[in-house]
Design an enzyme around this catalytic site. Structure first.
Site, PDB file in Angstrom:
ATOM      1  N   SER A  14     -44.678  24.585 -36.712  1.00 39.05           N
ATOM      2  CA  SER A  14     -45.416  23.244 -35.595  1.00 39.05           C
ATOM      3  C   SER A  14     -46.186  22.680 -36.719  1.00 39.05           C
ATOM      4  CB  SER A  14     -46.134  23.765 -34.660  1.00 39.05           C
ATOM      5  OG  SER A  14     -45.249  24.314 -33.462  1.00 39.05           O
ATOM      6  N   ILE A  15     -46.071  21.241 -36.683  1.00 39.66           N
ATOM      7  CA  ILE A  15     -46.977  20.435 -37.330  1.00 39.66           C
ATOM      8  C   ILE A  15     -48.532  20.683 -37.052  1.00 39.66           C
ATOM      9  CG2 ILE A  15     -47.771  18.112 -37.887  1.00 39.66           C
ATOM     10  CD1 ILE A  15     -44.864  17.341 -37.776  1.00 39.66           C
TER      11      ILE A  15
ATOM     12  N   LEU B 215     -47.865  16.486 -29.699  1.00 45.34           N
ATOM     13  CA  LEU B 215     -46.805  16.981 -28.935  1.00 45.34           C
ATOM     14  C   LEU B 215     -45.911  15.856 -28.459  1.00 45.34           C
ATOM     15  CD1 LEU B 215     -47.833  15.970 -25.830  1.00 45.34           C
ATOM     16  CD2 LEU B 215     -49.582  17.695 -26.366  1.00 45.34           C
TER      17      LEU B 215
ATOM     18  N   ALA C 167     -38.675  14.648 -25.093  1.00 47.94           N
ATOM     19  CA  ALA C 167     -37.750  13.836 -24.441  1.00 47.94           C
ATOM     20  C   ALA C 167     -36.637  14.827 -24.323  1.00 47.94           C
ATOM     21  CB  ALA C 167     -37.263  12.867 -25.279  1.00 47.94           C
TER      22      ALA C 167
ATOM     23  N   TYR D 244     -32.844   8.495 -32.322  1.00 51.44           N
ATOM     24  CA  TYR D 244     -34.202   8.620 -31.944  1.00 51.44           C
ATOM     25  C   TYR D 244     -34.313   8.137 -30.671  1.00 51.44           C
ATOM     26  CZ  TYR D 244     -38.868  10.028 -32.689  1.00 51.44           C
ATOM     27  OH  TYR D 244     -40.481  10.535 -32.588  1.00 51.44           O
TER      28      TYR D 244
ATOM     29  N   LYS E 205     -43.010   6.469 -29.291  1.00 49.45           N
ATOM     30  CA  LYS E 205     -43.540   6.193 -30.443  1.00 49.45           C
ATOM     31  C   LYS E 205     -44.191   4.747 -30.565  1.00 49.45           C
ATOM     32  CE  LYS E 205     -43.491  10.528 -31.780  1.00 49.45           C
ATOM     33  NZ  LYS E 205     -44.634  11.529 -31.353  1.00 49.45           N
TER      34      LYS E 205
ATOM     35  N   ILE F 225     -39.585  16.800 -40.610  1.00 53.48           N
ATOM     36  CA  ILE F 225     -40.022  18.150 -41.182  1.00 53.48           C
ATOM     37  C   ILE F 225     -39.245  19.071 -40.329  1.00 53.48           C
ATOM     38  CG2 ILE F 225     -41.620  19.745 -41.249  1.00 53.48           C
ATOM     39  CD1 ILE F 225     -43.687  17.674 -42.006  1.00 53.48           C
ATOM     40  N   ARG F 226     -38.677  19.953 -40.733  1.00 51.56           N
ATOM     41  CA  ARG F 226     -38.021  21.111 -39.860  1.00 51.56           C
ATOM     42  C   ARG F 226     -38.910  21.826 -38.782  1.00 51.56           C
ATOM     43  NH1 ARG F 226     -32.983  24.330 -42.218  1.00 51.56           N
ATOM     44  NH2 ARG F 226     -32.897  24.670 -39.963  1.00 51.56           N
ATOM     45  N   THR F 227     -39.265  21.623 -37.792  1.00 47.19           N
ATOM     46  CA  THR F 227     -39.820  22.356 -36.848  1.00 47.19           C
ATOM     47  C   THR F 227     -38.965  22.518 -35.599  1.00 47.19           C
ATOM     48  OG1 THR F 227     -40.187  20.226 -35.726  1.00 47.19           O
ATOM     49  CG2 THR F 227     -41.998  20.790 -37.146  1.00 47.19           C
TER      50      THR F 227
ATOM     51  N   ALA G 226     -38.964  21.284 -32.663  1.00 47.05           N
ATOM     52  CA  ALA G 226     -38.441  19.841 -32.211  1.00 47.05           C
ATOM     53  C   ALA G 226     -37.414  19.451 -33.027  1.00 47.05           C
ATOM     54  CB  ALA G 226     -39.824  19.061 -31.668  1.00 47.05           C
TER      55      ALA G 226
HETATM   56  P1  NAD Z   1     -42.997  21.362 -32.282  1.00 47.59           P
HETATM   57  O1  NAD Z   1     -41.910  21.512 -31.476  1.00 47.59           O
HETATM   58  O2  NAD Z   1     -43.598  22.295 -33.083  1.00 47.59           O
HETATM   59  O3  NAD Z   1     -44.177  20.743 -31.276  1.00 47.59           O
HETATM   60  C1  NAD Z   1     -43.941  19.923 -30.271  1.00 47.59           C
HETATM   61  C2  NAD Z   1     -45.014  20.419 -29.055  1.00 47.59           C
HETATM   62  O4  NAD Z   1     -45.003  19.653 -28.054  1.00 47.59           O
HETATM   63  C3  NAD Z   1     -44.772  22.023 -28.863  1.00 47.59           C
HETATM   64  O5  NAD Z   1     -45.839  22.505 -29.214  1.00 47.59           O
HETATM   65  C4  NAD Z   1     -44.530  21.754 -27.179  1.00 47.59           C
HETATM   66  O6  NAD Z   1     -45.334  22.887 -26.647  1.00 47.59           O
HETATM   67  C5  NAD Z   1     -45.493  20.554 -27.105  1.00 47.59           C
HETATM   68  N1  NAD Z   1     -45.263  20.046 -25.533  1.00 47.59           N
HETATM   69  C6  NAD Z   1     -43.894  19.502 -25.128  1.00 47.59           C
HETATM   70  N2  NAD Z   1     -44.180  19.205 -23.846  1.00 47.59           N
HETATM   71  C7  NAD Z   1     -45.464  19.285 -23.664  1.00 47.59           C
HETATM   72  C8  NAD Z   1     -46.027  19.236 -22.438  1.00 47.59           C
HETATM   73  N3  NAD Z   1     -45.571  18.679 -21.386  1.00 47.59           N
HETATM   74  N4  NAD Z   1     -47.491  19.357 -22.240  1.00 47.59           N
HETATM   75  C9  NAD Z   1     -48.064  19.904 -23.440  1.00 47.59           C
HETATM   76  N5  NAD Z   1     -47.367  20.212 -24.662  1.00 47.59           N
HETATM   77  C10 NAD Z   1     -46.177  19.929 -24.520  1.00 47.59           C
HETATM   78  O7  NAD Z   1     -42.435  20.026 -33.158  1.00 47.59           O
HETATM   79  P2  NAD Z   1     -43.234  19.385 -34.197  1.00 47.59           P
HETATM   80  O8  NAD Z   1     -42.280  18.651 -35.104  1.00 47.59           O
HETATM   81  O9  NAD Z   1     -44.459  19.799 -34.718  1.00 47.59           O
HETATM   82  O10 NAD Z   1     -43.732  17.957 -33.255  1.00 47.59           O
HETATM   83  C11 NAD Z   1     -45.315  17.597 -33.266  1.00 47.59           C
HETATM   84  C12 NAD Z   1     -45.569  16.159 -33.262  1.00 47.59           C
HETATM   85  O11 NAD Z   1     -45.008  15.795 -34.421  1.00 47.59           O
HETATM   86  C13 NAD Z   1     -44.735  15.311 -32.126  1.00 47.59           C
HETATM   87  O12 NAD Z   1     -45.519  14.340 -31.667  1.00 47.59           O
HETATM   88  C14 NAD Z   1     -43.548  14.625 -33.042  1.00 47.59           C
HETATM   89  O13 NAD Z   1     -43.062  13.582 -32.440  1.00 47.59           O
HETATM   90  C15 NAD Z   1     -44.553  14.386 -34.216  1.00 47.59           C
HETATM   91  N6  NAD Z   1     -43.448  14.268 -35.477  1.00 47.59           N
HETATM   92  C16 NAD Z   1     -42.506  15.367 -35.783  1.00 47.59           C
HETATM   93  C17 NAD Z   1     -41.831  15.024 -37.061  1.00 47.59           C
HETATM   94  C18 NAD Z   1     -40.963  16.139 -37.522  1.00 47.59           C
HETATM   95  O14 NAD Z   1     -39.823  15.753 -38.267  1.00 47.59           O
HETATM   96  N7  NAD Z   1     -40.974  17.417 -36.965  1.00 47.59           N
HETATM   97  C19 NAD Z   1     -41.787  13.679 -37.889  1.00 47.59           C
HETATM   98  C20 NAD Z   1     -42.868  12.986 -37.196  1.00 47.59           C
HETATM   99  C21 NAD Z   1     -43.594  13.065 -36.101  1.00 47.59           C
HETATM  100  O1  0WE Z   2     -40.629  13.278 -32.738  1.00 49.47           O
HETATM  101  C1  0WE Z   2     -39.530  14.014 -33.315  1.00 49.47           C
HETATM  102  C2  0WE Z   2     -39.114  14.974 -32.405  1.00 49.47           C
HETATM  103  C3  0WE Z   2     -39.285  14.804 -30.983  1.00 49.47           C
HETATM  104  C4  0WE Z   2     -38.249  15.598 -29.889  1.00 49.47           C
HETATM  105  C5  0WE Z   2     -37.338  16.437 -30.032  1.00 49.47           C
HETATM  106  C6  0WE Z   2     -36.891  17.092 -29.015  1.00 49.47           C
HETATM  107  C7  0WE Z   2     -35.596  18.200 -29.645  1.00 49.47           C
HETATM  108  C8  0WE Z   2     -35.172  18.903 -28.298  1.00 49.47           C
HETATM  109  C9  0WE Z   2     -38.577  15.199 -28.553  1.00 49.47           C
HETATM  110  N1  0WE Z   2     -38.068  15.858 -27.446  1.00 49.47           N
HETATM  111  C10 0WE Z   2     -37.101  16.825 -27.925  1.00 49.47           C
HETATM  112  N2  0WE Z   2     -36.387  17.442 -26.828  1.00 49.47           N
HETATM  113  C11 0WE Z   2     -35.454  18.388 -26.890  1.00 49.47           C
HETATM  114  O2  0WE Z   2     -34.695  18.975 -26.009  1.00 49.47           O
HETATM  115  N3  0WE Z   2     -39.196  14.000 -34.772  1.00 49.47           N
HETATM  116  C12 0WE Z   2     -39.950  12.763 -35.310  1.00 49.47           C
HETATM  117  C13 0WE Z   2     -38.269  14.708 -35.146  1.00 49.47           C
HETATM  118  C14 0WE Z   2     -36.783  13.992 -35.130  1.00 49.47           C
HETATM  119  O3  0WE Z   2     -36.326  13.808 -33.783  1.00 49.47           O
HETATM  120  C15 0WE Z   2     -35.053  13.126 -34.061  1.00 49.47           C
HETATM  121  C16 0WE Z   2     -34.927  12.657 -35.357  1.00 49.47           C
HETATM  122  C17 0WE Z   2     -36.177  13.222 -36.022  1.00 49.47           C
HETATM  123  C18 0WE Z   2     -36.867  13.296 -37.397  1.00 49.47           C
HETATM  124  C19 0WE Z   2     -34.307  12.758 -33.224  1.00 49.47           C
HETATM  125  C20 0WE Z   2     -33.231  11.938 -33.544  1.00 49.47           C
HETATM  126  C21 0WE Z   2     -33.028  11.453 -34.894  1.00 49.47           C
HETATM  127  C22 0WE Z   2     -34.010  11.875 -35.640  1.00 49.47           C
END
Ligand code: NAD
Ligand code: 0WE
Length: 258
Positions: free
Chosen positions: A19-20, A95, A98, A158, A165, A194-196, A198
């Site tokens: 997780s980020i 967090l 979708a 997305y 966003k 980033i690989r997480t 989500a």
């Molecule tokens: P992640 O899955 O580790 O974190 C997502 C978190 O959202 C989880 O801890 C989950 O428990 C929480 N969450 C979902 N629904 C919730 C709810 N109803 N109440 C409370 N918590 C809830 O994934 P991540 O990639 O670390 O995502 C963290 C943030 O970073 C998100 O806002 C995501 O959009 C953003 N982000 C991610 C990337 C990426 O590539 N991974 C890039 C840019 C921004």
């Molecule tokens: O914000 C995100 C991920 C957000 C996310 C991801 C999921 C996957 C599983 C929100 N909800 C869900 N629901 C699920 O059921 N990112 C920035 C990572 C991300 O997600 C994408 C991306 C990138 C990058 C979705 C489509 C295209 C690119």
């Protein structure tokens, strides 16, 4: 010098070691902050024990369930902050959610329910958490959220998350304008892919990461640690003049036109 000693930091959004939010919590802790963690509760309590184990090395002085769709849990979270800490200095909003069908295919296919859910969890939650945090930030404070370039430009699939966003980034500006008089700063980090948990659930994320590795000025993606370091900076007194901003931590990808 980056120093968060004496600062109480509440971190949302830790699901696992990818997780980020975990990267951010570690860097805040390394800078001396006192850490509190919220987690998304599930029926079986699996998240509670997994996240609890993970964060143990940071000695969190607060560990509370908080589903942001549950207003009572949000209020209870900040009641606990008030009771245990008295004041809050840093709030990390990291967090998003979708439903799967809101993240693939034709954007216009999204249902009202899926659209509303994505905006409620991913965008409105910053408003409700900030509103509850505001009275506890009695010595000023810093609120930080995580966003993605898909809220500003079209990224395939997305879809609804992009609309969420865009709303989230505008929330940052309106909240910053409101809370500045209390010396509460509100900013966002726009992270590269980033690989997480989500992102890995998204089809084609690896291709997207390879694209960034080919196009971004730094010819690579970014790490949780790099996002965590920028988060620590933005939440510190070093960034005392910065509010209402979206800072790109994306290896430069956003500046490229082709
Ligand atoms: P992640 O899955 O580790 O974190 C997502 C978190 O959202 C989880 O801890 C989950 O428990 C929480 N969450 C979902 N629904 C919730 C709810 N109803 N109440 C409370 N918590 C809830 O994934 P991540 O990639 O670390 O995502 C963290 C943030 O970073 C998100 O806002 C995501 O959009 C953003 N982000 C991610 C990337 C990426 O590539 N991974 C890039 C840019 C921004
Ligand atoms: O914000 C995100 C991920 C957000 C996310 C991801 C999921 C996957 C599983 C929100 N909800 C869900 N629901 C699920 O059921 N990112 C920035 C990572 C991300 O997600 C994408 C991306 C990138 C990058 C979705 C489509 C295209 C690119």
């Amino acid at each position: 010098m980056l120093n968060l000693t004496g600062k109480n930091a509440l971190v949302t959004g830790i699901a696992n070691n990818r997780s980020i939010a975990w990267g951010i919590a570690q860097q805040l802790h390394a800078a001396g902050a006192n850490i509190g963690v919220t987690y998304l509760p599930d029926e079986k309590g699996r998240f509670e024990s997994k996240v609890g184990e993970l964060v143990e090395p940071l000695n969190p002085s607060l560990f509370v369930p908080c589903n942001v769709q549950n207003e009572a849990q949000v209020q209870a979270t900040f009641d606990t902050v008030k009771e245990k800490w008295g004041k809050l200095d840093i709030l990390i909003h990291c967090l998003a959610f979708a439903s799967k069908d809101a993240l693939v295919g034709d954007f216009s296919n999204v249902s009202r329910e899926a659209f509303t859910q994505a905006l409620d969890i991913s965008a409105y939650s910053l408003v409700s958490l900030s509103h509850a945090a505001k009275p506890l930030m009695t010595e000023g404070g810093s609120i930080l959220t995580l966003t993605y370039v898909g809220g500003v430009k079209v990224i395939p699939n997305y879809n609804t998350m992009g609309i969420a966003k865009a709303a989230l980034e505008m929330n940052v500006r309106y909240l910053a304008a409101e809370m500045g008089v209390h010396n509460i700063r509100v900013n966002g980090i726009s992270a590269g892919p980033i690989r997480t948990l989500a992102s890995s659930a998204v089809g084609g994320i690896l291709d997207m990461i390879h694209h960034v590795e080919n196009v971004a000025p730094l010819r690579r993606t970014v790490t949780q640690k790099e996002v965590g370091n920028t988060a620590a900076f933005l939440c510190s007194d070093l960034a005392s003049g910065i509010t209402g901003q979206i800072v790109y931590v994306d290896a430069g990808y956003e500046i490229m036109g082709m």
